[in-house]
Design a protein around this motif. Structure first.
Motif: not given
Length: 270
Positions: A15-20, A26-27, A107-113, A115-116
């Motif tokens: 779920v975290l990978t898909a959301a990130a 989208e950005h 910057a948070v979404p690509p970093v989270a993607a 790591l997740a």
């Protein structure tokens, strides 16, 4: 309980990978639409894939290399390039005069993607490694006692000699004395000798590499793991060099192919 925790962690990671990835994707689509692709909606939505998919491809290649117990620097480079470009483009798309927190949010979404998805690949690797280690192992060939017991009793010999149906006429008695009496075969001694040979206790396996085949043959001589000195001496005698590392590497390949050889006692010199 351990299985439940692992399953919950796996679901949350997906779920975290898909959301990130969705937030980052989208950005980047908005950035593409603001810089020349406003009238090409399909192209603006396809453009972020040229950045984010490098992360997915690189992580999958890293997983493949990890399962093969090696390091794929090209895959690591793909992940680094894809994630670096994703972070840079997400941050640059905010603009020059934005608040610092806006840059952090971008910057948070690509970093989270990154790591997740890395955590997801790590769980997949652990699952595949566990499946491999708990797989059905082939029974060792020739080391243990045979699964079907062999009757060591001698074959039954008739108590009375077999009489000919009719005596051969006109044959001299001397000719009759020439033919020796049939000798019964002792099955027990033959079986004991066959079981005591190195061939049955350590069935040969054909290796394409000559050094591997030589090292494999040394296991069947005294049923100990051959030492490095012994392997190099045998290699030198056959003109295969005398490298210690080559001998130890060959011994490792042989034991990896036939795990039951690891049960042999270790020689004094290793």
């Amino acid at each position: 309980m351990e299985g439940v925790i692992t399953a919950v962690a796996g679901v949350l990671t997906v779920v975290l990978t898909a959301a990130a990835f969705w937030l980052s994707y989208e950005h980047l689509q908005e950035v593409a639409a603001q810089h020349g692709m406003a009238d090409a909606v399909a192209r603006s939505w396809a453009w972020p894939a040229t950045v984010d998919l490098f992360i997915v491809i690189g992580e999958l290649l890293i997983l493949r290399a990890s399962l093969a117990h090696r390091v794929d620097w090209w895959a690591i480079g793909l992940v680094t390039a894809g994630d670096g470009a994703s972070i840079a483009l997400n941050v640059a798309g905010v603009g020059q005069d934005a608040n610092v927190l806006n840059y952090v949010v971008a910057a948070v979404p690509p970093v989270a993607a990154l790591l997740a998805f890395g955590a997801l690949m790590r769980q997949v690797h652990a699952y595949l490694a566990r499946r491999t280690s708990t797989g059905v192992a082939l029974p060792p060939s020739g080391v243990n006692a045979p699964s079907t017991p062999v009757d060591a009793a001698p074959a039954a010999v008739p108590s009375e000699p077999v009489q000919a149906a009719e005596p051969a006429p006109d044959l001299p008695s001397a000719a009759l004395r020439i033919a020796p009496a049939p000798t019964p075969v002792t099955v027990a001694s033959t079986l004991d000798e066959a079981r005591s040979t190195a061939v049955d206790l350590c069935l040969p396996v054909i290796y394409p590499n000559r050094v591997d085949q030589l090292v494999r043959a040394l296991y069947g001589t005294d049923f100990t793991q051959p030492s490095t000195a012994r392997m190099t001496q045998a290699m030198a005698a056959l003109g295969l060099g005398a490298s210690d590392s080559t001998a130890r590497t060959a011994r490792g390949r042989v034991k990896a192919r036939e795990p039951h050889l690891a049960a042999f006692p270790t020689a004094i010199a290793g």
